[in-house]
Design an enzyme around this catalytic site. Structure first.
Site, PDB file in Angstrom:
ATOM      1  N   CYS A  64       0.856  -1.258  -0.045  1.00  0.00           N
ATOM      2  CA  CYS A  64      -0.129   0.106   0.093  1.00  0.00           C
ATOM      3  C   CYS A  64       0.854   1.389  -0.078  1.00  0.00           C
ATOM      4  O   CYS A  64       1.620   1.482  -1.003  1.00  0.00           O
ATOM      5  CB  CYS A  64      -1.004   0.090   1.183  1.00  0.00           C
ATOM      6  SG  CYS A  64      -2.309   1.002   1.029  1.00  0.00           S
ATOM      7  N   HIS A 121      -3.515  -5.536   1.086  1.00  0.00           N
ATOM      8  CA  HIS A 121      -2.898  -5.730   2.612  1.00  0.00           C
ATOM      9  C   HIS A 121      -2.847  -7.104   2.859  1.00  0.00           C
ATOM     10  O   HIS A 121      -3.652  -7.759   3.423  1.00  0.00           O
ATOM     11  CB  HIS A 121      -3.362  -5.114   3.633  1.00  0.00           C
ATOM     12  CG  HIS A 121      -3.391  -3.647   3.557  1.00  0.00           C
ATOM     13  ND1 HIS A 121      -2.361  -3.001   4.004  1.00  0.00           N
ATOM     14  CD2 HIS A 121      -3.979  -2.541   2.937  1.00  0.00           C
ATOM     15  CE1 HIS A 121      -2.382  -1.592   3.704  1.00  0.00           C
ATOM     16  NE2 HIS A 121      -3.585  -1.421   3.160  1.00  0.00           N
ATOM     17  N   GLU A 168      -1.205  -8.717   5.078  1.00  0.00           N
ATOM     18  CA  GLU A 168      -1.056  -9.025   6.406  1.00  0.00           C
ATOM     19  C   GLU A 168      -2.433  -8.739   7.423  1.00  0.00           C
ATOM     20  O   GLU A 168      -2.567  -9.422   8.508  1.00  0.00           O
ATOM     21  CB  GLU A 168      -0.005  -7.937   6.991  1.00  0.00           C
ATOM     22  CG  GLU A 168      -0.617  -6.576   7.180  1.00  0.00           C
ATOM     23  CD  GLU A 168      -0.728  -5.840   5.836  1.00  0.00           C
ATOM     24  OE1 GLU A 168      -0.341  -6.087   4.856  1.00  0.00           O
ATOM     25  OE2 GLU A 168      -1.163  -4.496   5.895  1.00  0.00           O
TER      26      GLU A 168
END
Lengths: 80, 234
Positions: free
Chosen positions: B87, B204, B206
């Protein structure tokens, strides 16, 4: 000496913000508006008094930080 | 022991998330490296996390790209240390020139925060080898400026060199305009450098790396890095 740096999106790079402004102007009744592009104006004071040297320095600033030359053009105006 | 370093900028807000995800797969503590430091400790890979570094002043990622620590990140990347930018981290990688192109305001002008589907179009890179070729993964995006732009020559070069790692797609893996959340050219969600060691992506991984978060499709990005480090050491 003052430098005025105008940063605009390159031709051919879609400008969604310009497009939204254009639509809003139309909605307000401003007819016949087209090609709206949004950019930035950066103003700064320079200690240098020699115009060619000042311009060269601002040019480096644009290349290194102020503009993203992948998508943006810039123009420099020096004002005493 | 596998050592990852996470670069922390003022305004980063996914630094802790990537730390947790990384440590879960490496089993060892990640280095948290402040933007004002001048050197990244010796690392197997470096993570530039998401967030709003320097408040997105001037352009997203522009100020962070010139922060003291980035001089060393760039030097280490050139010397072969793998780097992933997620990002805002992707925006920073583009501003440094480690990857080509730019990320512009989303075509809808809206900040988009939702899960999307991406397809792995190159699973032979440092951060993608645990995905199957053309595998579809569900991952969240959360950005205002994720509209990938590059000139035609650059886009063609990315395709020819097989450097588009992820593309936005529908649930069946079809790359369609309707599945493109932000206007990115050719539905590009993530690209690599020519060596496949530097990856930038807008989604993302994660945020979906363990069942408690609602999914595990992002986990393989981190597992891929571990596999790559182990293979290099073997």
């Amino acid at each position: 000496m003052k430098a005025l740096i105008k940063i605009t999106l390159k031709n051919g790079v879609l400008d969604p913000q310009g497009k939204a402004i254009e639509n809003a102007l139309g909605a307000l009744g401003f007819d016949g508006v087209s090609g709206v592009r949004q950019g930035k104006l950066i103003e700064l004071d320079l200690a240098a008094s020699d115009a060619p040297a000042a311009r060269a320095e601002v040019e480096r600033m644009c290349q290194n930080l102020l503009a993203n030359t992948v998508i943006e053009n810039y123009s420099i105006e020096l004002v005493n | 022991m596998i050592r990852a370093s996470v670069i922390v900028f003022p305004g980063s807000n996914c630094d802790r998330d990537v730390k947790v995800a990384t440590e879960a797969v490496t089993g060892s503590k990640a280095n948290m490296v402040w933007h004002g430091d001048s050197e990244v400790p010796k690392s197997d890979f470096i993570i530039l996390p998401g967030g709003f570094s320097y408040g997105d002043y001037l352009r997203c990622g522009a100020m962070a790209a010139h922060s003291p620590i980035m001089r060393d990140v760039i030097a280490k990347a050139h010397a072969g240390t793998p780097v992933i930018g997620i990002c805002n981290g992707f925006q920073i990688l583009l501003e440094t020139g480690l990857l080509p192109g730019a990320l512009m305001r989303n075509a809808s002008l809206l900040f988009i925060c939702r899960d999307v589907f991406i397809r792995c179009d190159n699973n032979r890179t440092f951060f993608t080898n645990c995905y199957r070729e053309k595998e579809v993964a569900r991952v969240p995006i959360a950005h205002h400026d994720g509209n990938y732009f590059a000139d035609k020559a650059t886009l063609d070069c990315l395709e020819t060199e097989n450097r588009v790692a992820f593309r936005y797609c529908d649930v069946g893996g079809e790359v369609t305009e309707a599945a493109n959340p932000n206007g990115s050219q050719r539905n590009i969600a993530g690209i690599t450098d020519p060596t496949g060691r530097i990856l930038g992506l807008m989604p993302h991984p994660e945020r979906l790396f363990e069942p408690a978060l609602g999914g595990t499709d992002g986990r393989r990005v981190f597992e891929s890095a571990v596999v790559s480090v182990m293979e290099a050491a073997a």
